[in-house]
Design a protein around this motif. Structure first.
Motif, PDB file in Angstrom:
ATOM      1  N   HIS A   1      28.391  38.962  46.779  1.00 13.08           N
ATOM      2  CA  HIS A   1      29.833  38.790  46.577  1.00 13.08           C
ATOM      3  C   HIS A   1      30.626  39.642  47.573  1.00 13.08           C
ATOM      4  O   HIS A   1      31.527  39.148  48.247  1.00 13.08           O
ATOM      5  N   HIS A   2      30.283  40.920  47.676  1.00 10.79           N
ATOM      6  CA  HIS A   2      30.997  41.808  48.602  1.00 10.79           C
ATOM      7  C   HIS A   2      30.826  41.359  50.046  1.00 10.79           C
ATOM      8  O   HIS A   2      31.780  41.442  50.834  1.00 10.79           O
ATOM      9  N   ALA A   3      29.639  40.872  50.402  1.00 13.83           N
ATOM     10  CA  ALA A   3      29.413  40.396  51.769  1.00 13.83           C
ATOM     11  C   ALA A   3      30.279  39.170  52.067  1.00 13.83           C
ATOM     12  O   ALA A   3      30.878  39.077  53.141  1.00 13.83           O
ATOM     13  N   LEU A   4      30.349  38.232  51.124  1.00 14.75           N
ATOM     14  CA  LEU A   4      31.158  37.025  51.331  1.00 14.75           C
ATOM     15  C   LEU A   4      32.648  37.343  51.376  1.00 14.75           C
ATOM     16  O   LEU A   4      33.403  36.682  52.092  1.00 14.75           O
ATOM     17  N   CYS A   5      33.060  38.340  50.621  1.00  9.94           N
ATOM     18  CA  CYS A   5      34.474  38.745  50.603  1.00  9.94           C
ATOM     19  C   CYS A   5      34.805  39.693  51.754  1.00  9.94           C
ATOM     20  O   CYS A   5      35.951  40.125  51.877  1.00  9.94           O
ATOM     21  N   GLU A   6      33.807  40.017  52.548  1.00  6.03           N
ATOM     22  CA  GLU A   6      33.952  40.940  53.670  1.00  6.03           C
ATOM     23  C   GLU A   6      34.399  42.323  53.216  1.00  6.03           C
ATOM     24  O   GLU A   6      35.076  43.045  53.947  1.00  6.03           O
ATOM     25  N   ALA A   7      33.991  42.702  51.995  1.00  7.33           N
ATOM     26  CA  ALA A   7      34.265  44.040  51.483  1.00  7.33           C
ATOM     27  C   ALA A   7      33.177  45.019  51.922  1.00  7.33           C
ATOM     28  O   ALA A   7      33.363  46.229  51.846  1.00  7.33           O
ATOM     29  N   SER A   8      32.032  44.484  52.363  1.00  4.33           N
ATOM     30  CA  SER A   8      30.954  45.308  52.899  1.00  4.33           C
ATOM     31  C   SER A   8      30.116  44.462  53.845  1.00  4.33           C
ATOM     32  O   SER A   8      30.156  43.231  53.807  1.00  4.33           O
ATOM     33  N   THR A   9      29.359  45.147  54.660  1.00  3.74           N
ATOM     34  CA  THR A   9      28.468  44.476  55.596  1.00  3.74           C
ATOM     35  C   THR A   9      27.235  44.006  54.832  1.00  3.74           C
ATOM     36  O   THR A   9      26.663  44.767  54.046  1.00  3.74           O
ATOM     37  N   PRO A  10      26.812  42.758  55.043  1.00  5.18           N
ATOM     38  CA  PRO A  10      25.630  42.283  54.322  1.00  5.18           C
ATOM     39  C   PRO A  10      24.365  42.980  54.822  1.00  5.18           C
ATOM     40  O   PRO A  10      24.303  43.384  55.993  1.00  5.18           O
ATOM     41  N   PRO A  11      23.365  43.135  53.958  1.00  7.11           N
ATOM     42  CA  PRO A  11      22.086  43.662  54.431  1.00  7.11           C
ATOM     43  C   PRO A  11      21.556  42.777  55.557  1.00  7.11           C
ATOM     44  O   PRO A  11      21.798  41.568  55.582  1.00  7.11           O
ATOM     45  N   SER A  12      20.839  43.364  56.487  1.00 10.20           N
ATOM     46  CA  SER A  12      20.361  42.616  57.654  1.00 10.20           C
ATOM     47  C   SER A  12      19.490  41.426  57.267  1.00 10.20           C
ATOM     48  O   SER A  12      19.486  40.416  57.961  1.00 10.20           O
ATOM     49  N   SER A  13      18.798  41.513  56.133  1.00 10.34           N
ATOM     50  CA  SER A  13      17.915  40.422  55.709  1.00 10.34           C
ATOM     51  C   SER A  13      18.672  39.152  55.322  1.00 10.34           C
ATOM     52  O   SER A  13      18.086  38.073  55.286  1.00 10.34           O
ATOM     53  N   VAL A  14      19.975  39.276  55.050  1.00 11.60           N
ATOM     54  CA  VAL A  14      20.766  38.101  54.663  1.00 11.60           C
ATOM     55  C   VAL A  14      22.003  37.906  55.527  1.00 11.60           C
ATOM     56  O   VAL A  14      22.807  37.022  55.257  1.00 11.60           O
ATOM     57  N   ALA A  15      22.156  38.704  56.572  1.00  9.70           N
ATOM     58  CA  ALA A  15      23.365  38.627  57.401  1.00  9.70           C
ATOM     59  C   ALA A  15      23.559  37.235  57.993  1.00  9.70           C
ATOM     60  O   ALA A  15      24.676  36.699  57.973  1.00  9.70           O
ATOM     61  N   ALA A  16      22.503  36.634  58.498  1.00 11.52           N
ATOM     62  CA  ALA A  16      22.619  35.295  59.089  1.00 11.52           C
ATOM     63  C   ALA A  16      22.963  34.249  58.031  1.00 11.52           C
ATOM     64  O   ALA A  16      23.753  33.332  58.285  1.00 11.52           O
ATOM     65  N   VAL A  17      22.402  34.395  56.834  1.00  9.23           N
ATOM     66  CA  VAL A  17      22.688  33.453  55.743  1.00  9.23           C
ATOM     67  C   VAL A  17      24.148  33.582  55.314  1.00  9.23           C
ATOM     68  O   VAL A  17      24.835  32.571  55.123  1.00  9.23           O
ATOM     69  N   VAL A  18      24.639  34.798  55.205  1.00 10.04           N
ATOM     70  CA  VAL A  18      26.044  35.023  54.831  1.00 10.04           C
ATOM     71  C   VAL A  18      26.963  34.422  55.889  1.00 10.04           C
ATOM     72  O   VAL A  18      27.945  33.742  55.561  1.00 10.04           O
ATOM     73  N   GLN A  19      26.649  34.623  57.150  1.00 11.65           N
ATOM     74  CA  GLN A  19      27.461  34.043  58.223  1.00 11.65           C
ATOM     75  C   GLN A  19      27.437  32.517  58.143  1.00 11.65           C
ATOM     76  O   GLN A  19      28.474  31.861  58.299  1.00 11.65           O
ATOM     77  N   GLY A  20      26.273  31.942  57.866  1.00  8.41           N
ATOM     78  CA  GLY A  20      26.163  30.494  57.711  1.00  8.41           C
ATOM     79  C   GLY A  20      26.993  29.977  56.548  1.00  8.41           C
ATOM     80  O   GLY A  20      27.623  28.919  56.645  1.00  8.41           O
ATOM     81  N   MET A  21      27.016  30.730  55.453  1.00  5.88           N
ATOM     82  CA  MET A  21      27.820  30.316  54.295  1.00  5.88           C
ATOM     83  C   MET A  21      29.308  30.317  54.637  1.00  5.88           C
ATOM     84  O   MET A  21      30.044  29.432  54.215  1.00  5.88           O
ATOM     85  N   LYS A  22      29.743  31.310  55.399  1.00  7.97           N
ATOM     86  CA  LYS A  22      31.149  31.356  55.797  1.00  7.97           C
ATOM     87  C   LYS A  22      31.508  30.141  56.650  1.00  7.97           C
ATOM     88  O   LYS A  22      32.596  29.584  56.519  1.00  7.97           O
ATOM     89  N   GLU A  23      30.571  29.723  57.491  1.00  7.45           N
ATOM     90  CA  GLU A  23      30.794  28.523  58.306  1.00  7.45           C
ATOM     91  C   GLU A  23      30.868  27.276  57.420  1.00  7.45           C
ATOM     92  O   GLU A  23      31.730  26.420  57.624  1.00  7.45           O
TER      93      GLU A  23
END
Length: 188
Positions: free
Chosen positions: A107-129
């Motif tokens: 939730h915090h990663a998607l809301c850009e309240a915190s940096t996502p853990p490296s293991s899911v950073a690409a997935v979070v970026q893909g979700m934003k797209e």
């Protein structure tokens, strides 16, 4: 063109800061809510995800239980649940919705309240797209007890091979949880 893209980007996803709520709350009128959850099936070396899409009256539009044959960690399972929920919403054809889960990290990663853990950073970026493809997406967090139907869908995924989806049909094992959510949300 840049102004159009900027407007669509700002409309495509916003963050609600509703954190810690312990019960399901209906979305606003003409908006859907997509509740997601993920879990690890250690003995099966697999991950389960569950998602349920409901309207503003709490009526089930669609639900899915899915098993992913990959031994993911807890954060990765949460990210996979959100991603699968977004793809399911796209497949169903809904355009305005709130996606809600109990993973505070995601939730915090998607809301850009915190940096996502490296293991899911690409997935979070893909979700934003992916979110840019919808008219409106909001992110919301709910405590585990407010996400019971999605969790029950995970339990169902334990015994399946791939996935099962229900469209405008309540799975028998969700009946009581759905009734509870609607009646408890109407008392507030």
């Amino acid at each position: 063109m840049e102004e159009y893209k900027a407007t669509n980007k700002s409309m495509a996803s916003t963050a609600t800061q509703v954190e810690g709520r312990g019960t399901w709350a209906p979305p606003p009128e003409n908006v859907f809510k997509v509740n997601v959850d993920g879990a690890i099936f250690t003995g099966q070396k697999a991950t389960g995800v569950g998602m349920i899409i409901r309207d503003d009256k709490g009526r089930l539009e669609a639900a899915m239980s899915k098993k992913i044959n990959a031994p993911l960690g807890a954060v990765e399972a949460g990210a996979m649940a959100y991603e699968t929920g977004l793809m399911f919403a796209k497949d169903i054809g809904i355009q305005d919705f709130i996606i809600e889960g109990d993973s505070l990290v995601i939730h915090h990663a998607l809301c850009e309240a915190s940096t996502p853990p490296s293991s899911v950073a690409a997935v979070v970026q893909g979700m934003k797209e992916i979110c840019r493809e919808f008219c409106g997406v909001e992110f919301s967090h709910v405590r585990r007890q407010g996400n019971k139907p999605a969790h029950l869908l995970i339990k169902h995924a334990f015994g399946i091979v791939d996935f099962i989806a229900w469209i405008e049909e309540n799975p028998y094992f969700l009946e009581q949880a759905l009734i509870y959510d609607v009646t408890s949300s109407s008392t507030f």
